[in-house]
Write a protein that holds these residues in place. Structure first.
Motif, PDB file in Angstrom:
ATOM      1  N   ARG A 176       0.722  -1.308   0.135  1.00 40.06           N
ATOM      2  CA  ARG A 176       0.065  -0.016  -0.098  1.00 40.06           C
ATOM      3  C   ARG A 176       0.821   1.353   0.095  1.00 40.06           C
ATOM      4  O   ARG A 176       2.043   1.313   0.543  1.00 40.06           O
ATOM      5  CB  ARG A 176      -0.832  -0.067   1.195  1.00 40.06           C
ATOM      6  N   ALA A 177       0.319   2.354  -0.402  1.00 36.51           N
ATOM      7  CA  ALA A 177       1.072   3.474  -0.322  1.00 36.51           C
ATOM      8  C   ALA A 177       1.288   4.220   0.963  1.00 36.51           C
ATOM      9  O   ALA A 177       0.539   3.803   1.856  1.00 36.51           O
ATOM     10  CB  ALA A 177       0.110   4.292  -1.185  1.00 36.51           C
ATOM     11  N   GLY A 178       2.513   4.767   0.946  1.00 35.13           N
ATOM     12  CA  GLY A 178       2.807   5.346   2.609  1.00 35.13           C
ATOM     13  C   GLY A 178       3.348   4.130   3.311  1.00 35.13           C
ATOM     14  O   GLY A 178       3.145   4.473   4.497  1.00 35.13           O
ATOM     15  N   LEU A 179       3.837   3.306   2.945  1.00 32.26           N
ATOM     16  CA  LEU A 179       4.135   2.156   3.746  1.00 32.26           C
ATOM     17  C   LEU A 179       5.432   2.598   4.439  1.00 32.26           C
ATOM     18  O   LEU A 179       6.525   3.263   3.801  1.00 32.26           O
ATOM     19  CB  LEU A 179       4.515   0.951   2.982  1.00 32.26           C
ATOM     20  N   GLY A 180       5.600   2.578   5.791  1.00 29.24           N
ATOM     21  CA  GLY A 180       6.767   3.323   6.443  1.00 29.24           C
ATOM     22  C   GLY A 180       7.325   1.790   7.247  1.00 29.24           C
ATOM     23  O   GLY A 180       6.847   0.676   7.367  1.00 29.24           O
ATOM     24  N   TRP A 181       8.479   1.986   7.415  1.00 32.81           N
ATOM     25  CA  TRP A 181       9.561   0.956   8.149  1.00 32.81           C
ATOM     26  C   TRP A 181       8.718   0.464   9.424  1.00 32.81           C
ATOM     27  O   TRP A 181       8.703  -0.745   9.477  1.00 32.81           O
ATOM     28  CB  TRP A 181      10.852   1.398   8.478  1.00 32.81           C
ATOM     29  N   ALA A 182       8.264   1.351  10.118  1.00 32.14           N
ATOM     30  CA  ALA A 182       7.322   0.939  11.420  1.00 32.14           C
ATOM     31  C   ALA A 182       6.343  -0.065  11.131  1.00 32.14           C
ATOM     32  O   ALA A 182       5.847  -0.657  12.072  1.00 32.14           O
ATOM     33  CB  ALA A 182       7.083   2.086  12.212  1.00 32.14           C
ATOM     34  N   ASP A 183       5.950  -0.221   9.899  1.00 32.04           N
ATOM     35  CA  ASP A 183       4.666  -0.774   9.545  1.00 32.04           C
ATOM     36  C   ASP A 183       4.860  -2.206   9.270  1.00 32.04           C
ATOM     37  O   ASP A 183       4.057  -3.324   9.113  1.00 32.04           O
ATOM     38  CB  ASP A 183       3.978  -0.308   8.255  1.00 32.04           C
ATOM     39  N   LEU A 184       6.397  -2.613   9.434  1.00 34.03           N
ATOM     40  CA  LEU A 184       6.759  -4.015   8.927  1.00 34.03           C
ATOM     41  C   LEU A 184       6.802  -4.887   9.834  1.00 34.03           C
ATOM     42  O   LEU A 184       7.125  -6.056   9.956  1.00 34.03           O
ATOM     43  CB  LEU A 184       8.293  -3.802   8.188  1.00 34.03           C
ATOM     44  N   GLY A 185       6.647  -4.648  11.401  1.00 34.94           N
ATOM     45  CA  GLY A 185       6.613  -5.467  12.361  1.00 34.94           C
ATOM     46  C   GLY A 185       5.383  -6.567  12.243  1.00 34.94           C
ATOM     47  O   GLY A 185       4.250  -6.238  11.692  1.00 34.94           O
ATOM     48  N   GLY A 186       5.901  -7.794  12.263  1.00 35.05           N
ATOM     49  CA  GLY A 186       5.143  -8.927  12.154  1.00 35.05           C
ATOM     50  C   GLY A 186       4.909  -9.471  10.711  1.00 35.05           C
ATOM     51  O   GLY A 186       4.367 -10.445  10.349  1.00 35.05           O
ATOM     52  N   VAL A 187       5.532  -8.876   9.704  1.00 38.87           N
ATOM     53  CA  VAL A 187       5.495  -9.206   8.374  1.00 38.87           C
ATOM     54  C   VAL A 187       6.728 -10.480   8.079  1.00 38.87           C
ATOM     55  O   VAL A 187       7.813 -10.175   8.521  1.00 38.87           O
ATOM     56  CB  VAL A 187       5.774  -8.209   7.513  1.00 38.87           C
ATOM     57  N   PRO A 188       6.162 -11.640   7.687  1.00 40.48           N
ATOM     58  CA  PRO A 188       7.426 -12.742   7.567  1.00 40.48           C
ATOM     59  C   PRO A 188       8.236 -12.332   6.543  1.00 40.48           C
ATOM     60  O   PRO A 188       7.826 -12.112   5.283  1.00 40.48           O
ATOM     61  CB  PRO A 188       6.292 -13.825   7.137  1.00 40.48           C
ATOM     62  N   LEU A 189       9.318 -11.675   6.763  1.00 40.25           N
ATOM     63  CA  LEU A 189      10.220 -11.256   5.727  1.00 40.25           C
ATOM     64  C   LEU A 189      11.359 -12.447   5.549  1.00 40.25           C
ATOM     65  O   LEU A 189      11.820 -13.234   6.159  1.00 40.25           O
ATOM     66  CB  LEU A 189      11.188 -10.069   6.355  1.00 40.25           C
TER      67      LEU A 189
END
Length: 296
Positions: A176-189
């Motif tokens: 999604r637009a405006g994705l920040g580094w802080a939004d990536l918690g919990g994303v399986p990377l």
């Protein structure tokens, strides 16, 4: 003496007589005899000996510095004379960080068009390995980060600023637009291994945003990361330019990571010495031209 100095450099690099002999394409007795002859010529012991290689003596370490300079100057002289006879030719060895591998064709295509008698050997290596290989005369130049960790005594030419995107299958909820580094918690990377400078950069940005770095998959290959992303709900973080080649078939999508819009400079590095070889002068000129055209 040049051939003996080259064997001495190989021994210091490999830290093993058998491996150094294999790297030089000679037998171990031949290499051992060359090192002994070099010691006799210089009048000092260069290598601590026992049942196996035990390191360089203080005199050996000092000799290593001279050996690298002498061998490099000898190769530069041969390149200069070959250019006088044949024009620019030979084999150009370039070590590249994995995330800049797609940049190599941009650099070599224009260079090869102007200098068709030059061949290329391209190796994928970590930024630390690239610096070591340049110091040990194993490669002629490298493509790596210029502004994140110390480079030492090298000539540099910036080419582009690396910016980061999240890559996932189309329809992934994080795209999604405006994705920040802080939004990536919990994303399986899926991320590169910690020995890669790209991973250290990404881990730093995630950590500064309060995100615990706990990748589900680690690899030294972007191909491995992408293959996992294609098969499930995983996502990966790549430089925008490195991601472009994987977005062409339409199964994957990438969105910029902002807040902050992080950028790190990638460019060409070469040994810092004068005179510089003709092929390196031409390669640096091509890198400057690539930078001027803008490849990011």
């Amino acid at each position: 003496m040049i051939d003996k100095l080259e064997m001495f450099i190989a021994l210091a690099r490999e830290e093993h007589f058998g491996k150094a002999a294999e790297a030089m394409g000679v037998t171990q007795p031949t290499l051992s005899a060359a090192i002994k002859q070099l010691e006799d010529q210089l009048g000092v012991m260069l290598v601590w000996r026992g049942s196996r290689y035990r390191g360089l003596t203080p005199e050996g370490q000092r000799t290593l510095d001279w050996a690298r300079r002498i061998v490099a100057d000898s190769r530069a002289l041969r390149d200069e004379m070959r250019m006088a006879r044949e024009g620019l030719s030979g084999n150009l060895r370039i070590a590249v960080i994995p995330t800049a591998l797609t940049l190599v064709a941009d650099l070599t295509e224009g260079f090869a068009r102007t200098h068709p008698n030059v061949r290329f050997s391209v190796l994928s290596r970590t930024s630390t390995e690239i610096l070591s290989m340049i110091e040990n005369l194993q490669v002629d130049a490298g493509l790596t980060y210029l502004d994140n960790e110390p480079l030492g005594r090298v000539t540099t030419q910036p080419i582009y600023a690396e910016r980061y995107v999240l890559v996932a299958r189309k329809g992934h909820p994080m795209l999604r637009a405006g994705l920040g580094w802080a939004d990536l918690g919990g994303v399986p990377l899926c991320l590169l291994t910690p020995d890669m400078q790209n991973r250290r950069i990404i881990s730093q940005h995630l950590s500064e945003a309060g995100v615990t770095v706990d990748p589900k998959v680690e690899s030294s290959s972007t191909i491995v990361l992408i293959s996992h992303v294609l098969r499930g709900d995983w996502a990966t973080i790549l430089p925008r330019k490195a991601a472009e080649i994987f977005l062409k078939d339409g199964d994957l999508q990438a969105v910029p990571i902002v807040n902050p819009d992080a950028a790190h400079v990638v460019g060409l590095i070469a040994p810092h010495r004068e005179p510089m070889t003709p092929v390196l002068r031409a390669l640096l000129a091509e890198a400057r031209s690539l930078s001027d055209r803008g490849v990011d």
